[in-house]
Design an enzyme around this catalytic site. Structure first.
Site, PDB file in Angstrom:
ATOM      1  N   GLY A   1      17.936 -16.781   4.435  1.00 24.23           N
ATOM      2  CA  GLY A   1      16.623 -16.857   4.759  1.00 24.23           C
ATOM      3  C   GLY A   1      15.995 -15.615   4.678  1.00 24.23           C
ATOM      4  O   GLY A   1      16.421 -14.449   4.145  1.00 24.23           O
ATOM      5  N   SER A   2      14.917 -15.333   5.554  1.00 22.15           N
ATOM      6  CA  SER A   2      14.261 -14.025   5.432  1.00 22.15           C
ATOM      7  C   SER A   2      14.881 -12.979   6.303  1.00 22.15           C
ATOM      8  O   SER A   2      15.730 -13.440   7.121  1.00 22.15           O
ATOM      9  CB  SER A   2      12.762 -14.140   6.165  1.00 22.15           C
ATOM     10  OG  SER A   2      12.896 -14.832   7.550  1.00 22.15           O
TER      11      SER A   2
ATOM     12  N   ILE B   1      14.085 -13.179  10.145  1.00 20.09           N
ATOM     13  CA  ILE B   1      14.749 -14.280  11.081  1.00 20.09           C
ATOM     14  C   ILE B   1      16.256 -13.933  11.099  1.00 20.09           C
ATOM     15  O   ILE B   1      16.920 -14.059  12.064  1.00 20.09           O
ATOM     16  CB  ILE B   1      14.570 -15.719  10.398  1.00 20.09           C
ATOM     17  CG1 ILE B   1      12.940 -15.799  10.406  1.00 20.09           C
ATOM     18  CG2 ILE B   1      15.279 -16.546  11.186  1.00 20.09           C
ATOM     19  CD1 ILE B   1      12.394 -16.126  11.696  1.00 20.09           C
ATOM     20  N   GLY B   2      16.795 -13.372   9.954  1.00 19.34           N
ATOM     21  CA  GLY B   2      18.228 -13.022   9.606  1.00 19.34           C
ATOM     22  C   GLY B   2      18.701 -12.045  10.460  1.00 19.34           C
ATOM     23  O   GLY B   2      19.764 -11.807  11.147  1.00 19.34           O
TER      24      GLY B   2
ATOM     25  N   GLU C   1      22.620 -13.871   4.347  1.00 22.54           N
ATOM     26  CA  GLU C   1      22.019 -13.865   2.581  1.00 22.54           C
ATOM     27  C   GLU C   1      20.469 -13.595   2.858  1.00 22.54           C
ATOM     28  O   GLU C   1      19.995 -14.703   3.088  1.00 22.54           O
ATOM     29  CB  GLU C   1      22.425 -15.034   2.052  1.00 22.54           C
ATOM     30  CG  GLU C   1      23.999 -14.977   1.919  1.00 22.54           C
ATOM     31  CD  GLU C   1      24.563 -13.863   0.836  1.00 22.54           C
ATOM     32  OE1 GLU C   1      23.845 -13.074   0.150  1.00 22.54           O
ATOM     33  OE2 GLU C   1      25.555 -13.652   0.606  1.00 22.54           O
TER      34      GLU C   1
END
Length: 543
Positions: free
Chosen positions: A269-270, A273-274, A291
């Site tokens: 994801g982004s 958020i990661g 990732e």
């Protein structure tokens, strides 16, 4: 079919339905796709949780076709308490799975591969319907899952530790891999099947059970995949919680990420958020595989084969409507060939002739090359990005930009080429949309500096015929990304090598290569088969 139009991608918003779910009429195109996978076409609620039994009593998610805006499914999600129970079921299932010999797990994976292979076209069409990528890409995504199953089946007989020499007489040292336990998989909308496949195949083959939370905007793909896997597990005497599924909202994701019973979390994801996921997992000393963003560049040097580079750039910049993590977003051209190459690009971006037009339209139409952005929010991000670049002094080089009308509604936009100012923040920001930013360079060293001068480090490509430039690009003073290509575009990786990026892309590796080594716990074991107790490093401690 219509001339090319694309939008920038926004991370999809979660949608929740009211308690009233009326029977509705579904379009023929959607009905055909859903029926092929035995998914309901009458608007009835679909259970979105599986841990050996199907259920869910959480909020209802709508699945919306990005090409038409049609509601194609309604999914009853899991709530937090059900997620907690699913985690416990998955933990219990991991004990049974880890006791199964590796080659037997490989046989289970081979059967999963057969189940997927029998439904590759149908599942690919569902990816096109629900996510929005064109038909060949949807089928190709399912093929990635099939391929990683093949890879994992072979890996089941070849996963190896190491035997190392000891400095002490009649001693030997082993490095031994063993299963972690439970792997949580949080996947994104843009690859609603393949990313789960990468993680499931390698996690299962290394002896781990999984619990999957898919994107809230692609739940039907997740349900269809899990339904294909379920009978394989049952035939082999394995509990369904070996491959659990919990469709849900942010609270469900937080429950997985924060649970000490989930030994590893694989998050796609982004970057924003990661980063939070990584902090939470690290705080409880779990393992995280991240990732995240990709802000990928293609460098076309003065000696490049321009026709080859053209094909690669168009696919990587326009394919999937710019919604791959490996999509090309930055294009650096040697000053001597810049004008020529831009002219070659614009011939396709701007043309209305049937020979050179990149056709946008229904993703289920084989003639389409460009599908829609995934959500209306993605369209707004695309529009805002273009407006910002122009406001800060940049130029749009294509004749057309903005939203495109292909006659079926949906989130279609024009792929766009821009020339931002050198200090524009767009150079260091990933905009998930078909916007290609162009600049010039004079030396390869300058181009490498430009490539590396961003926070992200996923994929980069150099087009050249100079062997010295190739060596420079691949060496310690070259590109700093996890995927570093020569005369190949930034997107379209195969499963044989590890997939992932460096820097703010997260340092994770999935799929092939040595990626499997992240899904195990490693132990070093020194074995003394002598009758004495010597110490290492010559230490003497007689008692």
């Amino acid at each position: 079919m219509y001339a090319l139009r694309l939008l920038p991608l926004a991370r999809p918003a979660h949608r929740v339905l009211s308690p009233h779910h009326a029977t509705r009429s579904l379009s023929a195109r959607a009905s055909r796709v859903l029926s092929a996978l035995d998914l309901p076409t009458d608007g009835s609620l679909i259970p979105g949780m599986y841990d050996g039994q199907w259920g869910g009593s959480g909020a209802v998610q709508k699945s919306i076709c990005p090409a038409t805006g049609e509601v194609i499914g309604q999914v009853q999600t899991a709530n937090v308490e059900e997620t907690q129970r699913a985690i416990q079921a998955t933990k219990g299932a991991s004990i049974l799975l880890r006791r199964m010999p590796g080659p037997q797990r490989g046989e289970v994976m081979r059967q999963i591969r057969e189940a997927l292979g029998a439904k590759t076209a149908a599942l690919g069409d569902l990816v096109s319907l629900e996510m929005g990528k064109i038909r060949s890409e949807g089928k190709g995504e399912v093929q990635e899952f099939v391929d990683i199953c093949d890879y994992a089946t072979g890996l089941s007989r070849s996963m190896a530790g190491r035997v190392l020499p000891s400095e002490r007489p009649e001693h030997v040292i082993y490095e031994i891999p063993n299963p972690l336990g439970v792997v949580g998989i949080l996947s994104a909308f843009n690859f609603p099947v393949a990313v789960y496949g990468w993680n499931l195949a390698i996690a299962m083959i290394t002896g781990n059970s999984t619990i999957w939370k898919p994107s809230p905007t692609t739940p039907l793909c997740a349900i269809a995949v899990t339904r294909l896997i379920q009978p394989v597990l049952e035939r082999n005497g394995l509990p369904g919680a070996v491959a659990a599924l919990v469709c849900g909202d942010v609270a469900v994701g937080k429950e997985i990420v924060g649970s000490s019973d989930v030994d590893m979390v694989s998050f796609t994801g982004s970057e924003k958020i990661g980063k939070e996921v990584g902090k939470v997992v690290q705080d409880r000393f779990g393992k995280a595989l991240l990732e995240l963003g990709g802000n990928n560049a293609v460098i076309v040097d003065k000696d490049a084969d321009l026709q080859m580079a053209l094909q690669a750039v168009i696919f990587a910049a326009v394919g999937t409507a710019g919604q791959r993590c490996t999509s090309t977003r930055r294009l650096y051209l040697h000053r001597s060939i810049s004008a020529q190459f831009i002219s070659m690009l614009l011939k396709y971006y701007d043309s209305a002739s049937s020979q050179t037009t990149l056709k946008a339209g229904d993703p289920l139409d084989d003639a389409s090359l460009i599908g829609p952005l995934h959500t209306s929010g993605a369209v707004k991000l695309y529009e805002d990005a273009l407006a910002g670049i122009q406001k800060r002094g940049g130029k749009v080089l294509t004749k057309r930009s903005g939203k495109m009308d292909v006659g079926m509604g949906g989130n279609f936009v024009w792929p766009t080429i821009v020339r931002p100012t050198n200090d524009d923040p767009c150079w260091t920001t990933e905009t998930f949309a078909p916007i290609l930013s162009v600049a010039e360079f004079d030396t390869l060293e300058e181009a490498i500096h430009l490539n590396n001068a961003v926070p992200q480090g996923l994929s980069a490509s150099l087009f050249t015929t100079n062997i010295q430039s190739m060596g420079k690009w691949l060496g310690p003073e070259g590109a700093d990304c996890g995927i570093v290509n020569i005369n190949v575009g930034t997107s379209g990786a195969e499963i044989g090598a590890g997939f992932g990026g460096n820097k703010s892309t997260g340092w994770g590796r999935e799929s092939g290569g040595d990626a499997w080594k992240q899904y195990v716990r490693w132990s070093a074991a020194t074995v003394n088969y002598s009758s004495k107790m010597p110490l290492a490093q010559g230490v003497s401690f007689g008692v």
